[in-house]
Design a protein around this motif. Sequence first.
Motif, PDB file in Angstrom:
ATOM      1  N   PRO A  55       0.838  -1.200   0.000  1.00 14.28           N
ATOM      2  CA  PRO A  55       0.000   0.000   0.000  1.00 14.28           C
ATOM      3  C   PRO A  55       0.870   1.246   0.000  1.00 14.28           C
ATOM      4  O   PRO A  55       1.979   1.243   0.533  1.00 14.28           O
ATOM      5  CB  PRO A  55      -0.803  -0.124   1.299  1.00 14.28           C
ATOM      6  N   GLY A  57       0.230   4.047   1.518  1.00 17.46           N
ATOM      7  CA  GLY A  57       0.131   4.780   2.788  1.00 17.46           C
ATOM      8  C   GLY A  57       0.918   4.104   3.901  1.00 17.46           C
ATOM      9  O   GLY A  57       0.920   2.878   4.024  1.00 17.46           O
ATOM     10  N   GLU A  60      -1.337   2.012   6.444  1.00 16.14           N
ATOM     11  CA  GLU A  60      -1.740   0.715   5.908  1.00 16.14           C
ATOM     12  C   GLU A  60      -0.564  -0.246   5.870  1.00 16.14           C
ATOM     13  O   GLU A  60      -0.707  -1.444   6.127  1.00 16.14           O
ATOM     14  CB  GLU A  60      -2.319   0.875   4.495  1.00 16.14           C
ATOM     15  N   TYR A 123       5.036   8.827  -2.659  1.00 21.60           N
ATOM     16  CA  TYR A 123       3.680   9.067  -2.146  1.00 21.60           C
ATOM     17  C   TYR A 123       3.695   9.886  -0.854  1.00 21.60           C
ATOM     18  O   TYR A 123       2.721  10.565  -0.540  1.00 21.60           O
ATOM     19  CB  TYR A 123       2.970   7.731  -1.909  1.00 21.60           C
ATOM     20  N   GLN A 133      -4.457   6.968  -2.892  1.00 14.76           N
ATOM     21  CA  GLN A 133      -4.204   5.651  -2.309  1.00 14.76           C
ATOM     22  C   GLN A 133      -3.980   4.672  -3.466  1.00 14.76           C
ATOM     23  O   GLN A 133      -4.784   4.609  -4.397  1.00 14.76           O
ATOM     24  CB  GLN A 133      -5.393   5.187  -1.460  1.00 14.76           C
TER      25      GLN A 133
END
Length: 306
Positions: A55, A57, A60, A123, A133
Amino acid sequence: MGIWDDIASRYRRGTALTRLIYINVGLFLVLRLAALVGVLLGVPAASLVKWVEVPSGAVELLHQPWTVVTYMFFHYDILHILFNMLWLYWLGKIFLEYFNSKQLVGLYLLGGLGGVALYLAAYATLPYFAHQQAYLIGASASILAIVVAIAVYAPDYRIGLLFIGDISLKWIAIITVVIVLLGTGDSNVGAQAAHLGGMLVGVAYGMAMRRGHDITAWLNACIDAIASLFKRKPGVGRPTGGTAYHYQENKERTAGNAATHEADGAPTEAEIDVILDKLKRSGYGALSEKEKETLFRASSHYKAKD
């Protein structure tokens, strides 16, 4: 022999390159089959695939940290795995002409880790990715690390391409970098960051090996340490008389062969093995004049025997 026994036998007898391909293809089939069963049971395929994807993030990722490794061995789209495995097979074979299997596996893993590191950094820091996301899957970063590494180490190595003819590895690497930087659309920008991370690891590896330094050595040492925990320790269990006898017999035979080599002026097998290992690890240019002369004498000796 059944089909599974045949596959297992080929896997055991295969090189590290073959095993990497087998693992990727096998996990691809497992993932697709699990997704199919999930869909039939009313579970969306995407929710299953996310368990092996990285992921974007940080929160996560804390809940599924294993994905920084699993993502580089899994694929979901058939064209994705097809092209990745072709790249891995073709360039992996060239890589093994200069380096050994441990270095191939080490660079595969390090390239994947470099890819995910740049992916997560992009990110976390770039405004373009704010409030987005995404998930990352596939061996592209790992394979691009291998492609770029061998192109940096042996830039003038030439391979034949259909409809194009012979082309140097350096041009293949340059074209690949250009394609990655230009991209294939806005939806793939995150994956491009991972690809770039893998290529940067490849550049670092190729340049370091030209200086005789292996940046994957620490990673392979960690892998060996973990693997040793699952190996049977020497001395555990009582050796049989037959084993001891054969060991002694082999030891005497080896000593006899070494004495024969020394008597006729040819290098011993142990000397040749050490030189060949250095040749594969660092290339012909790294050999000393004495080592080159030893190889020449060994070659002349075996030709004379033939």
